[in-house]
Design a protein around this motif. Structure first.
Motif: not given
Length: 320
Positions: A108-134
């Motif tokens: 499961x991959x996420x960026x430590x910075x919000x801007x790169x996560x938005x570019x990389x997966x089109x999500x906020x860091x919080x949204x990525x982490x919530x999806x990881x729980x599921x």
């Protein structure tokens, strides 16, 4: 006597190397290799002793066309015995596809910075982490392990500095989900030895159940220097790409990973065990260069091992 600048922990004997060339190495290349060529490259690496692969990523084929054959590649490589195959997944749909393909672990991959996560997966860091729980809940009862990866762990090409606290919070989240291994990704080669020390020491405080993996890019020439710093801190897990292939399509200036054969050369010269043969890795790197149709940035595959010798009678000599 000068001080010993390369003192390794006495407990450090074996180093685990994960080959990421088929995934991170190929995702940003202008040439898209057919599946058969990817399998041939994997077999060459297996012949050299590589047993652990980050093989592909179950992302949208529109976003990363080079990895559109993810399921087919896993099916082909799965026929080789004794390998651990992991794959990156950005979301629940990717996790479903990875599970169906038969991987050993999902990353499961996420960026430590919000801007790169938005570019990389089109999500906020919080949204990525919530999806990881599921995703973690969906893995319960299966034999598939969960791993974490934190991109831009040492700096962001859009925001600059990334706080160690941000990296630590994500590592803690992965630990809470049951991840044993978490990779710190140096997405655009912004890591330096002091930053490596800071982040490893912090992770050991805030996420002590996690075994860190270091993933360096050689964008600014410090890749193996950072590996050495990690080794002196006792970190025994690294990721690298054959030939120095790689880069991130969503990060300006991102260039290749540290080269697997260069890494193996360093570890061999330090007396550390990997189970991987340098000569075999050099052959695999040469195959990678032929498949890509260009010279790759690695060094050892060009120069050979330290004690490689040449015929003096066939070497140009100075005159006059």
């Amino acid at each position: 006597m000068p001080p010993d600048v390369c003192t390794l922990p006495a407990s450090l004997r074996h180093v685990h190397v994960t080959e990421v060339g088929p995934r991170d190495g190929l995702q940003n290349e202008p040439v898209t290799l057919p599946t058969a060529d990817k399998v041939a490259l994997v077999r060459s690496l297996v012949d050299a002793g590589v047993r652990e692969f980050e093989l592909t990523s179950f992302v949208s084929p529109r976003a990363v066309p080079a990895l559109a054959d993810a399921a087919e590649l896993v099916a082909e490589v799965r026929r080789i015995e004794g390998l651990h195959l992991s794959a990156l997944v950005p979301n629940e749909r990717g996790a479903e596809r990875a599970l169906a393909a038969g991987v050993d672990s999902v990353v499961l991959f996420v960026s430590a910075s919000e801007s790169h996560n938005a570019k990389n997966v089109n999500r906020s860091v919080a949204d990525s982490l919530a999806g990881f729980e599921r995703i973690a809940r969906s893995l319960e009862g299966s034999d598939v392990a969960l791993r974490g990866a934190i991109a831009t762990s040492f700096g962001c090409p859009f925001e600059g500095e990334v706080s160690v606290a941000a990296v630590g919070r994500i590592a803690q989240h992965f630990a809470d989900l049951g991840a044993r291994y978490v990779s710190l990704g140096d997405t655009t080669g912004m890591a330096t030895p002091p930053l490596v020390t800071e982040r490893i020491e912090h992770l050991r405080q805030v996420a002590p159940t996690v075994s860190p993996t270091l993933h360096f890019h050689n964008t600014r020439g410090l890749g193996l220097v950072n590996v050495l710093q990690g080794l002196m801190l006792g970190v025994d897990r690294y990721e690298s790409a054959i030939g120095g292939l790689g880069g991130c399509p969503f990060a300006p200036g991102a260039s290749g990973n540290i080269a697997s054969e260069d890494l193996i050369y360093l570890l061999d010269e330090l007396g550390l065990e990997t189970g991987i043969e340098l000569e075999g890795m050099i052959e695999a790197a040469r195959l990678a260069a032929r498949l890509m149709g260009r010279e790759l940035p690695a060094q050892v595959s060009k120069a050979g091992p330290r004690l490689a010798t040449h015929d003096a009678d066939r070497t140009l000599a100075a005159r006059g």
